[in-house]
Write an enzyme that holds these catalytic residues in place. Structure first.
Site, short mmCIF file in Angstrom:
data_model
loop_
_atom_site.label_atom_id
_atom_site.label_comp_id
_atom_site.label_asym_id
_atom_site.label_seq_id
_atom_site.Cartn_x
_atom_site.Cartn_y
_atom_site.Cartn_z
N SER A 157 15.10 37.58 -47.53
CA SER A 157 14.62 37.16 -48.85
C SER A 157 13.11 36.93 -48.88
O SER A 157 12.48 37.14 -49.91
CB SER A 157 15.36 35.90 -49.31
OG SER A 157 15.32 34.90 -48.33
N HIS A 211 10.32 31.81 -48.87
CA HIS A 211 10.22 32.53 -50.14
C HIS A 211 8.80 32.47 -50.70
O HIS A 211 8.25 33.47 -51.15
CB HIS A 211 11.21 31.93 -51.15
CG HIS A 211 12.63 32.09 -50.74
ND1 HIS A 211 13.67 31.47 -51.40
CD2 HIS A 211 13.20 32.80 -49.73
CE1 HIS A 211 14.81 31.79 -50.82
NE2 HIS A 211 14.56 32.59 -49.81
#
Length: 350
Positions: free
Chosen positions: A253, A305
């Site tokens: 991610s 992230h």
């Protein structure tokens, strides 16, 4: 009397970001999409009717011909051109039974000899812009995307074959981010976590995001630039996690957020196209991360992230878009990328 008329106004609108979606011959109506606004259509109608109710019926027929009920609740401005009507005051009372928010604009004008010239100019400019748009997405084929998906699947399959990826020992054995081991010199753990996932659901949801988002970015940047953005974004994401989180972590991610960062960088160059391409990827990424939050709970690595998102932006400045030639900009972004990596790793050790 208006100073401009049908095709001249269409030409000016195309110059300002309008895209011709359809022409109802013989030059009776033209529908444009406003690429800058992203949620507005303009319908241009040239009429020879003398009464407002006849104009209303003509507009309804044109709405059906263009199937404009399909645009949903977007904004629609209907521009009506022609001679003054017998009952001109009734034009404002016309209504249209479609979901879109409709605004009616009236221009009283007589077509001139210049109309054919402005038609040629508008159609030619529209074709040129569409060709440029097609070129923007033709710098690469999504081969690297599928290669990364295959590699990530192989790693996941091997990890699940020897144990469970919910088991910290299996994650450690297959390259998860473990701060003490990185501090002991296992630098490769800054790279390998982007190819490892915690369970098949985690794997599936990230691969769906890569499949949805990756081809768009690879076509924009080209395959080599895309691979550099993906890998370096992943490394910067892991470095940010190393700096600010003590938890064992793994997953693609961070690199995926790097691809969103690449779209943000692209937005600096082409705002109108950015508005159309960024929305779906952002909703996909946000939706998937909400889903992951329910599955992984506190295990979701928000620092990775954020690091990936910022990393994708700055690395995109390093490699540049295929048609960029600004060497000074690339040098500045290179310094920024190296500085980010150094700060993350240095803070992690500190």
């Amino acid at each position: 009397m208006a100073t401009t008329c049908f095709w001249e106004d269409i030409y000016r609108r195309v110059k300002n970001g309008g895209r011709i979606e359809g022409i109802l011959e013989p030059s009776r109506a033209v529908i444009l999409f406003d690429t800058k606004a992203g949620d507005r259509y303009d319908l241009f109608i040239q009429t020879e009717k003398a009464w407002a109710n006849h104009v209303g019926m003509e507009i309804h027929a044109i709405l059906n011909a263009f199937r404009l009920s399909r645009i949903g609740r977007k904004r629609l401005t209907i521009h009506v051109y022609g001679e003054r009507l017998v009952d001109e005051e009734r034009v404002d009372s016309l209504t249209f039974q479609i979901p879109a928010k409709v605004t009616l604009s009236r221009s009283i004008c007589t077509p001139t000899m210049e109309e054919d010239r402005f038609r040629l100019l508008a159609v030619s400019l529209d074709r040129q812009k569409k060709a440029e748009l097609k070129k923007r997405f033709s710098f690469g084929q999504p081969k690297v995307v599928y290669g990364l998906m295959l590699l990530t699947f192989v790693v996941m399959w091997l990890a699940e074959s020897v144990g469970s990826t919910f088991d910290p020992n299996t994650l450690i054995a297959f390259g998860a981010k473990v701060n003490p081991l990185i501090e002991q010199g296992e630098w490769w753990r800054l790279i390998t976590p982007m190819f490892l996932h915690i369970g098949w659901f985690h794997f599936a949801i990230n691969m769906f995001a890569l499949w949805s988002l990756g081809p768009l970015v690879e076509r924009m940047y080209g395959s080599i630039r895309f691979l550099i953005i993906y890998l370096l974004s992943g490394i910067l994401a892991t470095s940010a996690s190393f700096a600010f989180s003590e938890s064992i972590s793994a997953g693609a991610s961070g690199a995926l957020f790097g691809l969103v960062g690449a779209l943000l960088y692209f937005g600096l160059r082409d705002r109108s196209l950015f508005m159309k391409t960024l929305g779906p990827p952002l909703f996909i990424m946000l939706g998937l991360n909400v889903g992951l939050a329910f599955v992984l709970g506190a295990g979701l690595d928000h620092f990775a992230h954020a690091g990936g998102l910022i990393g994708g932006f700055v690395v995109s400045g390093v490699v540049g878009l295929p048609d960029e030639k600004n060497r000074i900009q690339r040098i500045l972004f290179s310094v920024l990328t190296i500085s980010m990596f150094g700060l993350f790793v240095g803070y992690g050790f500190w």
